[in-house]
Motif scaffolding. Sequence first.
Motif, PDB file in Angstrom:
ATOM      1  N   ASP A  28       0.825  -1.208   0.000  1.00  0.00           N
ATOM      2  CA  ASP A  28       0.000   0.000   0.000  1.00  0.00           C
ATOM      3  C   ASP A  28       0.861   1.260   0.000  1.00  0.00           C
ATOM      4  OD1 ASP A  28      -2.264  -1.526  -0.065  1.00  0.00           O
ATOM      5  OD2 ASP A  28      -2.748  -1.301   2.056  1.00  0.00           O
ATOM      6  N   VAL A  29       1.948   1.252   0.765  1.00  0.00           N
ATOM      7  CA  VAL A  29       2.840   2.412   0.810  1.00  0.00           C
ATOM      8  C   VAL A  29       3.513   2.603  -0.547  1.00  0.00           C
ATOM      9  CG1 VAL A  29       5.010   3.268   1.777  1.00  0.00           C
ATOM     10  CG2 VAL A  29       3.232   2.377   3.291  1.00  0.00           C
ATOM     11  N   PHE A  30       3.887   1.505  -1.186  1.00  0.00           N
ATOM     12  CA  PHE A  30       4.508   1.594  -2.515  1.00  0.00           C
ATOM     13  C   PHE A  30       3.519   2.192  -3.523  1.00  0.00           C
ATOM     14  CE2 PHE A  30       5.502  -0.375  -6.677  1.00  0.00           C
ATOM     15  CZ  PHE A  30       6.771   0.185  -6.865  1.00  0.00           C
ATOM     16  N   ILE A  31       2.220   1.802  -3.396  1.00  0.00           N
ATOM     17  CA  ILE A  31       1.187   2.361  -4.279  1.00  0.00           C
ATOM     18  C   ILE A  31       1.081   3.872  -4.066  1.00  0.00           C
ATOM     19  CG2 ILE A  31      -1.312   2.443  -4.670  1.00  0.00           C
ATOM     20  CD1 ILE A  31      -1.356  -0.575  -4.198  1.00  0.00           C
ATOM     21  N   VAL A  32       1.137   4.309  -2.803  1.00  0.00           N
ATOM     22  CA  VAL A  32       1.068   5.744  -2.502  1.00  0.00           C
ATOM     23  C   VAL A  32       2.275   6.464  -3.118  1.00  0.00           C
ATOM     24  CG1 VAL A  32       1.157   7.467  -0.647  1.00  0.00           C
ATOM     25  CG2 VAL A  32      -0.282   5.419  -0.401  1.00  0.00           C
ATOM     26  N   PHE A  33       3.449   5.855  -2.949  1.00  0.00           N
ATOM     27  CA  PHE A  33       4.677   6.452  -3.498  1.00  0.00           C
ATOM     28  C   PHE A  33       4.563   6.601  -5.024  1.00  0.00           C
ATOM     29  CE2 PHE A  33       8.874   5.870  -5.431  1.00  0.00           C
ATOM     30  CZ  PHE A  33       9.582   6.910  -4.852  1.00  0.00           C
ATOM     31  N   CYS A  34       4.088   5.534  -5.675  1.00  0.00           N
ATOM     32  CA  CYS A  34       3.939   5.568  -7.134  1.00  0.00           C
ATOM     33  C   CYS A  34       2.893   6.593  -7.571  1.00  0.00           C
ATOM     34  CB  CYS A  34       3.570   4.183  -7.661  1.00  0.00           C
ATOM     35  SG  CYS A  34       4.899   2.963  -7.489  1.00  0.00           S
ATOM     36  N   SER A  35       1.814   6.697  -6.786  1.00  0.00           N
ATOM     37  CA  SER A  35       0.760   7.647  -7.131  1.00  0.00           C
ATOM     38  C   SER A  35       1.269   9.072  -7.072  1.00  0.00           C
ATOM     39  CB  SER A  35      -0.434   7.472  -6.177  1.00  0.00           C
ATOM     40  OG  SER A  35      -0.974   6.176  -6.274  1.00  0.00           O
ATOM     41  N   TYR A  36       1.956   9.419  -5.982  1.00  0.00           N
ATOM     42  CA  TYR A  36       2.501  10.774  -5.856  1.00  0.00           C
ATOM     43  C   TYR A  36       3.567  11.020  -6.924  1.00  0.00           C
ATOM     44  CZ  TYR A  36       0.203  12.442  -1.623  1.00  0.00           C
ATOM     45  OH  TYR A  36      -0.711  12.916  -0.724  1.00  0.00           O
ATOM     46  N   GLY A  37       4.383   9.985  -7.170  1.00  0.00           N
ATOM     47  CA  GLY A  37       5.420  10.127  -8.195  1.00  0.00           C
ATOM     48  C   GLY A  37       4.825  10.352  -9.578  1.00  0.00           C
ATOM     49  N   LEU A  67       4.418   9.081   3.301  1.00  0.00           N
ATOM     50  CA  LEU A  67       4.481   7.630   3.496  1.00  0.00           C
ATOM     51  C   LEU A  67       4.281   7.259   4.961  1.00  0.00           C
ATOM     52  CD1 LEU A  67       7.450   6.745   1.094  1.00  0.00           C
ATOM     53  CD2 LEU A  67       4.998   6.768   0.618  1.00  0.00           C
ATOM     54  N   LEU A  68       4.878   8.043   5.861  1.00  0.00           N
ATOM     55  CA  LEU A  68       4.716   7.784   7.289  1.00  0.00           C
ATOM     56  C   LEU A  68       3.260   7.981   7.702  1.00  0.00           C
ATOM     57  CD1 LEU A  68       5.936   7.150  10.058  1.00  0.00           C
ATOM     58  CD2 LEU A  68       6.395   9.607  10.326  1.00  0.00           C
ATOM     59  N   LEU A  69       2.635   9.036   7.166  1.00  0.00           N
ATOM     60  CA  LEU A  69       1.232   9.307   7.476  1.00  0.00           C
ATOM     61  C   LEU A  69       0.345   8.146   7.034  1.00  0.00           C
ATOM     62  CD1 LEU A  69      -1.005  11.273   8.402  1.00  0.00           C
ATOM     63  CD2 LEU A  69      -0.984  12.228   6.086  1.00  0.00           C
ATOM     64  N   HIS A  70       0.588   7.612   5.851  1.00  0.00           N
ATOM     65  CA  HIS A  70      -0.215   6.492   5.359  1.00  0.00           C
ATOM     66  C   HIS A  70      -0.008   5.235   6.204  1.00  0.00           C
ATOM     67  CE1 HIS A  70      -2.386   7.567   1.629  1.00  0.00           C
ATOM     68  NE2 HIS A  70      -1.546   8.592   1.611  1.00  0.00           N
ATOM     69  N   LEU A  71       1.210   5.003   6.665  1.00  0.00           N
ATOM     70  CA  LEU A  71       1.455   3.856   7.555  1.00  0.00           C
ATOM     71  C   LEU A  71       0.666   3.987   8.847  1.00  0.00           C
ATOM     72  CD1 LEU A  71       5.300   3.163   7.239  1.00  0.00           C
ATOM     73  CD2 LEU A  71       3.444   1.550   6.781  1.00  0.00           C
ATOM     74  N   ILE A  72       0.640   5.211   9.393  1.00  0.00           N
ATOM     75  CA  ILE A  72      -0.102   5.431  10.634  1.00  0.00           C
ATOM     76  C   ILE A  72      -1.601   5.207  10.409  1.00  0.00           C
ATOM     77  CG2 ILE A  72      -0.778   7.181  12.337  1.00  0.00           C
ATOM     78  CD1 ILE A  72       2.039   8.408  11.925  1.00  0.00           C
ATOM     79  N   MET A  73      -2.130   5.715   9.289  1.00  0.00           N
ATOM     80  CA  MET A  73      -3.557   5.537   8.986  1.00  0.00           C
ATOM     81  C   MET A  73      -3.903   4.055   8.760  1.00  0.00           C
ATOM     82  SD  MET A  73      -5.089   8.356   9.331  1.00  0.00           S
ATOM     83  CE  MET A  73      -3.884   8.860  10.573  1.00  0.00           C
ATOM     84  N   GLN A  74      -2.964   3.309   8.178  1.00  0.00           N
ATOM     85  CA  GLN A  74      -3.187   1.865   8.003  1.00  0.00           C
ATOM     86  C   GLN A  74      -3.383   1.187   9.348  1.00  0.00           C
ATOM     87  OE1 GLN A  74      -0.120   0.034   5.649  1.00  0.00           O
ATOM     88  NE2 GLN A  74      -0.369   1.496   3.966  1.00  0.00           N
ATOM     89  N   LEU A  75      -2.580   1.569  10.324  1.00  0.00           N
ATOM     90  CA  LEU A  75      -2.686   0.986  11.658  1.00  0.00           C
ATOM     91  C   LEU A  75      -3.990   1.400  12.326  1.00  0.00           C
ATOM     92  CD1 LEU A  75       0.979   1.493  12.927  1.00  0.00           C
ATOM     93  CD2 LEU A  75      -0.088  -0.650  12.199  1.00  0.00           C
ATOM     94  N   ILE A  76      -4.386   2.668  12.134  1.00  0.00           N
ATOM     95  CA  ILE A  76      -5.613   3.155  12.769  1.00  0.00           C
ATOM     96  C   ILE A  76      -6.853   2.492  12.150  1.00  0.00           C
ATOM     97  CG2 ILE A  76      -7.092   5.188  13.079  1.00  0.00           C
ATOM     98  CD1 ILE A  76      -4.522   6.852  13.357  1.00  0.00           C
ATOM     99  N   PHE A  77      -6.908   2.444  10.825  1.00  0.00           N
ATOM    100  CA  PHE A  77      -8.070   1.884  10.130  1.00  0.00           C
ATOM    101  C   PHE A  77      -7.921   0.395   9.823  1.00  0.00           C
ATOM    102  CE2 PHE A  77      -8.488   6.430   9.250  1.00  0.00           C
ATOM    103  CZ  PHE A  77      -9.834   6.632   9.505  1.00  0.00           C
TER     104      PHE A  77
END
Length: 620
Positions: A28-37, A67-77
Amino acid sequence: MNGDMFMENLYRTKLYQNYRGVIISLIDVFIVFCSYGFVFFLDNNFFLESRILHFTRAIIYGMGFVLLLHLIMQLIFRTHKILWAYTGTSEVFRCGMSSLVCMVVMLFFTNMFGLFHPSLIVLSEILAFILTLGIRLLYRSILKTFVQTDRKQNALIIGAGSGGYMMLNEIYHNKKYPYNVVGFLDDNKSKGMILSGKPVLGTIEEVGKIAKEHDVTQLFIAITSASAEQKRKILELCTSTSINTKVMNFSLQNDNVQQISVEDIQIEDLLNRPSIDLKIEEIASYLINKTVCVTGAGGSIGSELCRQIVRFKPKELVMIDINENSLYMLEQEFMREKRLNHMSQDIKIISLIVSIREKDELVKVMKKYKPDVVYHAAAHKHVPLMETRPSEAILNNIVGTKNVIEACIDCDVSRFIMISTDKAVNPTNVMGATKRMTELIMQSRKTDKAIKMAAVRFGNVLGSNGSVIPIFKEQIKKGGPVTVTDKNVQRYFMTIPEATQLVLQAGYYANHREIFVLDMGEPVKIINLAEKMIRLAGYVPYDEIEIQEIGLRPGEKMFEELALEIEKCHKTDNNLIFVHESIDYDQEKIDEKVNMLRKAAKEIDDPTKLKSLLMDAIKD
């Protein structure tokens, strides 16, 4: 290697089992990285206009923060815990909320520090959400392709709600169910409505007609909310088709994931049983931290009594039986429960091979273990067998029970509860007569000891050893015929757990030699029971499995008289437990009758004469 074997081997790997959540988070983090890129490159026209690719420190820090923000949201949700094969509305919502929160936070920081243009944030998060969800749906499609199952048999799902949707997914994602679902039946959804690509074909009342039209060989009941009466009606409609029917149940497992279990309908589900209302605190008041003894502990009722008793955490459970095999297996069951931490480690389990015919041995046990409560379930119970050997019934049921009662009185037991039967009411057979005599023995006891005594009467229990249910099952398994004594015979039925729970409740009400009568609900015709069991097995009664009348067995009644007894009782605080107030009988007179019967059982070898003596003895 075919696809489904590959997937099974993948699921068994330690990497998948131990690090599944980490792997999904990284994806999921890699997808976020690719999306922003991608959006960054798109905004710069992929650097095709002779622009120089240059990463500033702010861009690097900003990407790290994203990326850090998305990792935190993954843990929360807990999006990394979602089972991809079952991605549905709730999973889409959780992924969407995670992306939305990330978007809002990033827009806030962008506004404060000027990290990225707001439009880039919005586009990047939308793209990340679409790709994150898309990869899960792609996985579902691939898995469906890999799990190749020959779906030649048609199935119907009863219930077009959330339960039906989950059942449909389970069928098409689990090769245990080789069915093609032709559609749903639902009383609250209009015909023609579509759920996950499958139509609603009609109402539940039409199950027989629709199943025949679509050549259905399997029914799945997947209704999450319905009253007990509605569920019973649905079960009746489905089983009346003689089509194999299974019921879907839900259980909440780790990580709040609902797991599905699909089970066969049990005959108990088809009987209109009243709901049990137990007052747990009352039962607990006389069992917690006490020494409890159960005679006949290896039998159907005795063993279930033991299972119910340990839930109330007694100090010791003393299990007595003459059958070493059944007692040993029950002891092993409790040891296994302790190993699995399903039972308190503090409960001491004691198994003893003791015959209730030996009073001296009973007294030794009572003096050694000093039980506070004794449940007496040991007895010969099979009506036809006792007709041929009344001497055994007298020595075991009558003399043995007298021994247990006297041992309890002599050893200062505070509470004695005896299992009786509806066959003790106006008995016509040896077994019922011996049980009536045991009630007379109990009610005649004169003692200054503070012992509370009571007997509990109830009818047949479903699935007990030697009862009609396992007999019918075996006959159906062999292709029939199923034998009933008479098409008009009626019996009261109760499940073993229901009966034992009410016995425990009645034990609390015990005071002064009362006889408690359990409300068994409505009587059931045995022939109707046979027909339902044949249909449950997927056969058509009288067509594929024959039902034969063989005539009443010796000592059997056409109807039991439990309902008549209830009319003579008054209710306790529990609506299913009625009570006969104690009647004083002359102890000397009753003891003389017992001694006469004991002597006759040892000296007379004529069953008819012994039964006659027994019937005379129980007359007031």
